[in-house]
Design a protein around this motif. Structure first.
Motif, PDB file in Angstrom:
ATOM      1  N   PHE A 242       0.922  -1.013   0.024  1.00 21.46           N
ATOM      2  CA  PHE A 242      -0.227   0.328  -0.047  1.00 21.46           C
ATOM      3  C   PHE A 242       0.967   1.074   0.308  1.00 21.46           C
ATOM      4  N   ASN A 243       2.231   1.641   1.039  1.00 24.18           N
ATOM      5  CA  ASN A 243       2.366   2.599   0.549  1.00 24.18           C
ATOM      6  C   ASN A 243       3.513   2.648  -1.568  1.00 24.18           C
ATOM      7  N   CYS A 244       3.551   1.479  -1.605  1.00 26.80           N
ATOM      8  CA  CYS A 244       3.884   1.351  -3.207  1.00 26.80           C
ATOM      9  C   CYS A 244       2.927   2.050  -3.433  1.00 26.80           C
ATOM     10  N   LEU A 245       1.187   2.024  -3.604  1.00 24.42           N
ATOM     11  CA  LEU A 245       0.739   2.072  -4.337  1.00 24.42           C
ATOM     12  C   LEU A 245       0.089   4.011  -4.394  1.00 24.42           C
ATOM     13  N   ARG A 246       0.067   3.816  -3.266  1.00 28.72           N
ATOM     14  CA  ARG A 246       0.231   5.959  -2.839  1.00 28.72           C
ATOM     15  C   ARG A 246       0.894   5.954  -3.436  1.00 28.72           C
ATOM     16  N   ALA A 247       2.145   5.447  -4.523  1.00 31.22           N
ATOM     17  CA  ALA A 247       2.786   6.453  -4.726  1.00 31.22           C
ATOM     18  C   ALA A 247       2.397   6.479  -5.838  1.00 31.22           C
ATOM     19  N   GLU A 248       2.096   4.880  -6.926  1.00 30.49           N
ATOM     20  CA  GLU A 248       1.838   5.350  -8.140  1.00 30.49           C
ATOM     21  C   GLU A 248       0.953   5.823  -8.206  1.00 30.49           C
ATOM     22  N   LEU A 249      -0.594   6.214  -6.714  1.00 34.77           N
ATOM     23  CA  LEU A 249      -1.974   7.100  -7.533  1.00 34.77           C
ATOM     24  C   LEU A 249      -1.274   8.231  -7.181  1.00 34.77           C
ATOM     25  N   ALA A 250       0.522   9.222  -7.073  1.00 33.03           N
ATOM     26  CA  ALA A 250       0.087  10.190  -6.959  1.00 33.03           C
ATOM     27  C   ALA A 250      -0.303  10.944  -8.199  1.00 33.03           C
ATOM     28  N   ALA A 251      -1.229  10.711  -9.207  1.00 32.10           N
ATOM     29  CA  ALA A 251      -1.369  11.233 -10.393  1.00 32.10           C
ATOM     30  C   ALA A 251      -2.935  11.769  -9.905  1.00 32.10           C
ATOM     31  N   TYR A 252      -3.416  10.999  -8.810  1.00 30.51           N
ATOM     32  CA  TYR A 252      -4.754  11.148  -8.434  1.00 30.51           C
ATOM     33  C   TYR A 252      -4.289  11.529  -6.826  1.00 30.51           C
ATOM     34  N   PRO A 253      -4.677  12.957  -6.169  1.00 32.73           N
ATOM     35  CA  PRO A 253      -4.923  13.436  -4.955  1.00 32.73           C
ATOM     36  C   PRO A 253      -5.741  12.886  -4.306  1.00 32.73           C
ATOM     37  N   GLY A 254      -7.150  12.595  -4.762  1.00 35.29           N
ATOM     38  CA  GLY A 254      -8.442  12.410  -4.444  1.00 35.29           C
ATOM     39  C   GLY A 254      -8.222  10.624  -3.415  1.00 35.29           C
ATOM     40  N   ILE A 255      -7.264  10.000  -4.166  1.00 33.60           N
ATOM     41  CA  ILE A 255      -7.680   9.151  -3.361  1.00 33.60           C
ATOM     42  C   ILE A 255      -6.509   8.637  -2.511  1.00 33.60           C
ATOM     43  N   VAL A 256      -6.980   8.544  -1.054  1.00 32.95           N
ATOM     44  CA  VAL A 256      -6.033   8.760  -0.832  1.00 32.95           C
ATOM     45  C   VAL A 256      -5.954   6.903  -0.124  1.00 32.95           C
ATOM     46  N   VAL A 257      -4.511   7.073  -0.098  1.00 36.77           N
ATOM     47  CA  VAL A 257      -4.590   5.888   0.821  1.00 36.77           C
ATOM     48  C   VAL A 257      -4.028   5.644   2.385  1.00 36.77           C
ATOM     49  N   SER A 258      -4.190   4.236   3.327  1.00 34.72           N
ATOM     50  CA  SER A 258      -3.939   4.938   4.822  1.00 34.72           C
ATOM     51  C   SER A 258      -4.427   3.525   4.782  1.00 34.72           C
ATOM     52  N   ASN A 259      -2.801   3.090   5.885  1.00 38.84           N
ATOM     53  CA  ASN A 259      -2.709   2.362   6.500  1.00 38.84           C
ATOM     54  C   ASN A 259      -2.977   2.467   8.142  1.00 38.84           C
ATOM     55  N   ILE A 260      -3.364   1.742   8.740  1.00 37.65           N
ATOM     56  CA  ILE A 260      -4.037   1.846  10.220  1.00 37.65           C
ATOM     57  C   ILE A 260      -3.181   0.672  11.311  1.00 37.65           C
ATOM     58  N   CYS A 261      -2.374   1.305  12.249  1.00 32.97           N
ATOM     59  CA  CYS A 261      -1.860  -0.361  12.959  1.00 32.97           C
ATOM     60  C   CYS A 261      -1.641  -0.515  13.893  1.00 32.97           C
ATOM     61  N   PRO A 262      -2.868  -0.806  14.265  1.00 30.69           N
ATOM     62  CA  PRO A 262      -3.455  -0.770  15.930  1.00 30.69           C
ATOM     63  C   PRO A 262      -2.319  -2.007  16.563  1.00 30.69           C
ATOM     64  N   GLY A 263      -1.914  -1.738  17.938  1.00 30.80           N
ATOM     65  CA  GLY A 263      -1.279  -2.885  18.723  1.00 30.80           C
ATOM     66  C   GLY A 263      -2.222  -3.384  19.523  1.00 30.80           C
ATOM     67  N   PRO A 264      -2.422  -3.961  20.862  1.00 27.18           N
ATOM     68  CA  PRO A 264      -3.191  -4.876  20.940  1.00 27.18           C
ATOM     69  C   PRO A 264      -4.901  -4.594  21.920  1.00 27.18           C
ATOM     70  N   VAL A 265      -5.601  -5.045  20.855  1.00 29.37           N
ATOM     71  CA  VAL A 265      -6.820  -4.351  21.093  1.00 29.37           C
ATOM     72  C   VAL A 265      -7.749  -5.357  21.705  1.00 29.37           C
ATOM     73  N   GLN A 266      -8.791  -5.066  22.371  1.00 24.51           N
ATOM     74  CA  GLN A 266     -10.094  -6.334  22.956  1.00 24.51           C
ATOM     75  C   GLN A 266     -10.474  -6.911  21.777  1.00 24.51           C
ATOM     76  N   SER A 267     -10.873  -7.554  21.432  1.00 27.05           N
ATOM     77  CA  SER A 267     -10.701  -8.790  20.469  1.00 27.05           C
ATOM     78  C   SER A 267     -10.847  -9.986  20.342  1.00 27.05           C
ATOM     79  N   ASN A 268     -11.895 -10.874  19.873  1.00 27.39           N
ATOM     80  CA  ASN A 268     -11.352 -11.728  19.787  1.00 27.39           C
ATOM     81  C   ASN A 268      -9.592 -12.865  18.903  1.00 27.39           C
ATOM     82  N   ILE A 269      -9.230 -12.101  18.596  1.00 24.20           N
ATOM     83  CA  ILE A 269      -8.110 -12.035  17.517  1.00 24.20           C
ATOM     84  C   ILE A 269      -6.766 -12.828  18.193  1.00 24.20           C
ATOM     85  N   VAL A 270      -6.771 -12.988  19.153  1.00 24.14           N
ATOM     86  CA  VAL A 270      -5.827 -13.880  20.027  1.00 24.14           C
ATOM     87  C   VAL A 270      -6.413 -15.266  19.724  1.00 24.14           C
TER      88      VAL A 270
END
Length: 339
Positions: A214-242
């Protein structure tokens, strides 16, 4: 006023600003750019209304809470996961607690590993709502096992689901966003997509791959500033993931009840996610300490980060072998000192 006095005043102001930032960081549960956006940035209640939001992994955890908070903002929701019954439960919760009507929510069962179904699913969403403003790539699974004990099939499963499935769905939605020259692609990654920790080798690999893509995709979409690519990086969160994590074999999960009290509340994590989406932040870190602190070390002081990771990693492995939660011991230590 003399130049010497002016310089002293500037130095004092700089020192004061540094102290204030340090105090903010000690109480932080997200990176400082994100917390600044929470304080001074755009509100989700202003920016995300009237949008069509497609959430994968919406049947539990972060995905479920995200759907519920979005339902209060006046968006149209597409809820996807494999478990139809759980999606219907989440839909009912959104209708009861949000501001949406039946027509505003589409339950769309989806298996990310079945990549041949993604194009058809995208067409269903477009036929129903006419557009996709935000794609939230949230679906995925974790892993809890030592690398040497883990079957190669586990690594393959994690790459198929967490990485290739997410990339496939994104590539189906992207042409629509390019045609409209706008949209948001939000991927729920993990702090383990930045750093690495014992017991999660396959999970870390899949999340590192996602961040790189997604970092590479964001760079390739530089000609489309209206398209936003975001990485959300949570740490431990209360859920059933474990609880739902893979272990040494694909058919075997951790199961049982896991301790959640030391982890961030899901509602707080999702609120910070919405703030990042409203402010078009490219990457955010959401976590309590010590994981937030360790992430800053990995980003800016990797030599220290390796030393700290090795030190904490030994305790993590010991906890795992003793049947304890891998992280709870040093979370308790940190929280006691922090409070």
């Amino acid at each position: 006023m003399s130049w010497e006095l002016l310089l002293w005043l500037l130095a004092l102001c700089a020192l004061l600003a540094l102290v204030v930032q340090l105090l903010r960081f000690l109480r932080a549960d997200g990176d400082l750019t994100l917390l600044w956006a929470e304080w001074q940035g755009r509100r989700p209640e202003w920016e995300l209304t009237d949008m069509v939001v497609w959430v994968t992994g919406a049947s539990s955890g972060i995905g479920e809470e995200l759907a519920c908070q979005l339902s209060k903002l006046g968006v149209s929701l597409v809820l996807s996961a494999r478990r139809v019954q759980e999606l219907e439960r989440v839909k009912t919760r959104c209708l009861e607690n949000g501001n949406l009507k039946e027509k505003d929510i589409l339950v769309l069962p989806l298996d990310l590993t079945d990549r041949s179904s993604h194009e058809a699913a995208t067409k269903v969403v477009l036929q129903e709502f006419g557009k996709i403003d935000i794609l939230v790539n949230n679906a995925g699974r974790s892993q809890h096992s030592l690398c040497m004990d883990t079957s190669l099939d586990v690594f393959k499963e994690l790459i198929e689901l967490n990485y290739l499935g997410t990339v496939s769905l994104t590539m189906c939605v992207l042409p629509h966003m390019i045609e409209r020259k706008q949209g948001k692609i939000v991927t729920v990654n993990s702090l383990l997509g930045i750093l690495s920790a014992p017991l999660s080798s396959g999970y870390c690999a899949s999340k590192h791959a996602l961040r790189g893509f997604f970092n590479c995709l964001r760079a390739e979409l530089a000609a489309y500033p209206g398209i936003v690519v975001s990485n959300i990086c949570p740490g431990p969160v209360q859920s059933n993931i474990v609880k739902n994590s893979l272990t040494e074999e694909v058919q075997k999960t951790v199961g049982g009840d896991t301790v959640q009290s030391h982890k961030m509340a899901t509602s707080r994590c999702v609120r910070l996610m919405l703030i990042s989406m409203a402010n078009d932040l490219k990457e955010v870190w959401i976590s309590d300490h010590p994981f937030l602190l360790i992430t800053y070390f990995w980003q800016y002081m990797p030599t220290w980060a390796w030393w700290l990771t090795n030190k904490l990693g030994k305790r993590r492995i010991e906890n795992f072998k003793n049947g304890l939660d891998a992280d709870i011991s040093y979370f308790k230590t940190w929280k006691t000192k922090h409070d």
